[in-house]
Design an enzyme around this catalytic site. Sequence first.
Site, PDB file in Angstrom:
ATOM      1  N   PHE A 283     104.805 158.945  22.202  1.00 29.93           N
ATOM      2  CA  PHE A 283     104.518 157.953  23.238  1.00 29.93           C
ATOM      3  C   PHE A 283     104.951 156.549  22.846  1.00 29.93           C
ATOM      4  CE2 PHE A 283     100.820 157.022  20.654  1.00 29.93           C
ATOM      5  CZ  PHE A 283     100.390 155.758  21.018  1.00 29.93           C
ATOM      6  N   LYS A 284     105.134 156.311  21.557  1.00 29.77           N
ATOM      7  CA  LYS A 284     105.542 154.975  21.113  1.00 29.77           C
ATOM      8  C   LYS A 284     106.909 154.578  21.677  1.00 29.77           C
ATOM      9  CE  LYS A 284     101.800 154.917  18.626  1.00 29.77           C
ATOM     10  NZ  LYS A 284     101.691 154.702  17.197  1.00 29.77           N
ATOM     11  N   ASP A 285     107.727 155.563  22.048  1.00 35.79           N
ATOM     12  CA  ASP A 285     109.030 155.246  22.645  1.00 35.79           C
ATOM     13  C   ASP A 285     108.891 154.468  23.947  1.00 35.79           C
ATOM     14  OD1 ASP A 285     110.674 156.517  20.724  1.00 35.79           O
ATOM     15  OD2 ASP A 285     110.353 158.465  21.667  1.00 35.79           O
TER      16      ASP A 285
END
Length: 497
Positions: free
Chosen positions: A112-114
């Site tokens: 999810f950090k993308d």
Amino acid sequence: MLYTSTRDKNVLVSSAQAIAQGISVDGGLFVPTEIPAIDKAFIDSLVPLDYISRAKKVLSLYLTDYTEEEIAYCVEGAYKAGKFSSEKVSPVKKIEGGANILELWRGPTCAFKDMALQLLPYLLTTAAGKTVKDKTIVILVATSGDTGKAALEGFKDVPGTKIMVFYPNDGVSPMQKLQMTTQAGENVAVCAINGNFDDAQNGVKKIFTDEAVKAKLNENGMMFSSANSINWGRLVPQIVYYVSAYCDLIENGTIKNGDEINVVVPTGNFGNILAAYYAKKMGIPVKKLICASNANNVLTDFLKQGVYDRNRSFFTTTSPSMDILISSNLERLLYHLTDESDETIRKWMGELSKDGKYEVCDKVKAQLSDLFDAGCCDDDETAATIKATYDEGYLSDTHTAVAIKVYDEYKKATGDMTETVIASTANPYKFSAAVLKAVKGEVPADADEFEQVDLLRETTGEPCPEQLATLKGKAPRFTACCNKEEMVDTVYAMLGI
């Protein structure tokens, strides 16, 4: 819109300054002086749009010193076709039992950090052009696994930047470690530390506020910024996907505009669920924010009791991105809940630093109870949830399984059947050993990471993302490991100063 520090509200900076700087000089975190309001008409205007168009409209409410053209450049660069494996960027899927899974891991590093770290390099370099021309931006990152790779991938070979990542040597999955240590790029560096994520995070925050270190960088034409969620440029993109998820539920007929939803987030550093809080405060009708923790349940205890106490055992779990005992972004929430009392925040954060604990006042406890529910589960419960969810048709990673389990317990305890969005934070193949064991019941003792990947694919039929499968056989570029006391010297060595 201006931004201030949680520890000194006399500080007033633009969004570009906040993003370029990363953290306030007093050690506080930048927060908006007001939270923009959106109404049903604004939400209606977003529903027919794609993710890129929605992001432009939401971000423009917060980044008012960026021109319309600059926001378009940033957003279109971050989410352009081909970067994410879904045209919707962060699709919502209904699973057995009724919950809506918000898949936030469709980006290049499968986490999810993308969603934020594909955008942050554009925001940061645009901000630098406005505020700190002719300086090299040094991005310093502490990671519990996913932020490191996503930041490295986002910033690799970005002109005018260098990026250094510290990770706990025994606190990430083998796939996460391989993703980081094989990273390409001329401006990147990676180092393990002997310690846990909190040691890495504390070390990075200490370096940020060390005047001698900042002076040495300045002498060499450099300045620090952050890709951790202490940087507002990391947090504001996350608000977008909660707004977008609500629009998707309207678009697919699950809800009508104005209906309430619950949001469940597996979180350790509190940034992901804080973004949902901001979406709620803007006007997305969120009934309950449900915080899901693993065995490192410091947030569960805090949200239920109002006492934050990091003086406890630290557990290395199968959901390592949540193996955190100091949740940095909680400071932002508390600033808002104390009616912007920087004095109170200085007091509580001072107590946390000195004694490892603090207790909030009764007024804040009441607000926490109204806004949040919380729960936790151990590795055995996580594995059982992965198996049960897979048997019902959906394969989840270990972090998402924690959220699913906590949500199931919430429903049993409350009977609340409100439509619910569960944030899914990573592709299952990032944690193939734990997921395989949960689904299959056993894993061959001598199976290496990629043999486990093959077994998981054979067992479930789920494809392994190419960017993970192609790591097989890659030799690590970065093998260094330092003690936490050596982080400053390691930074100097990486920068060649």
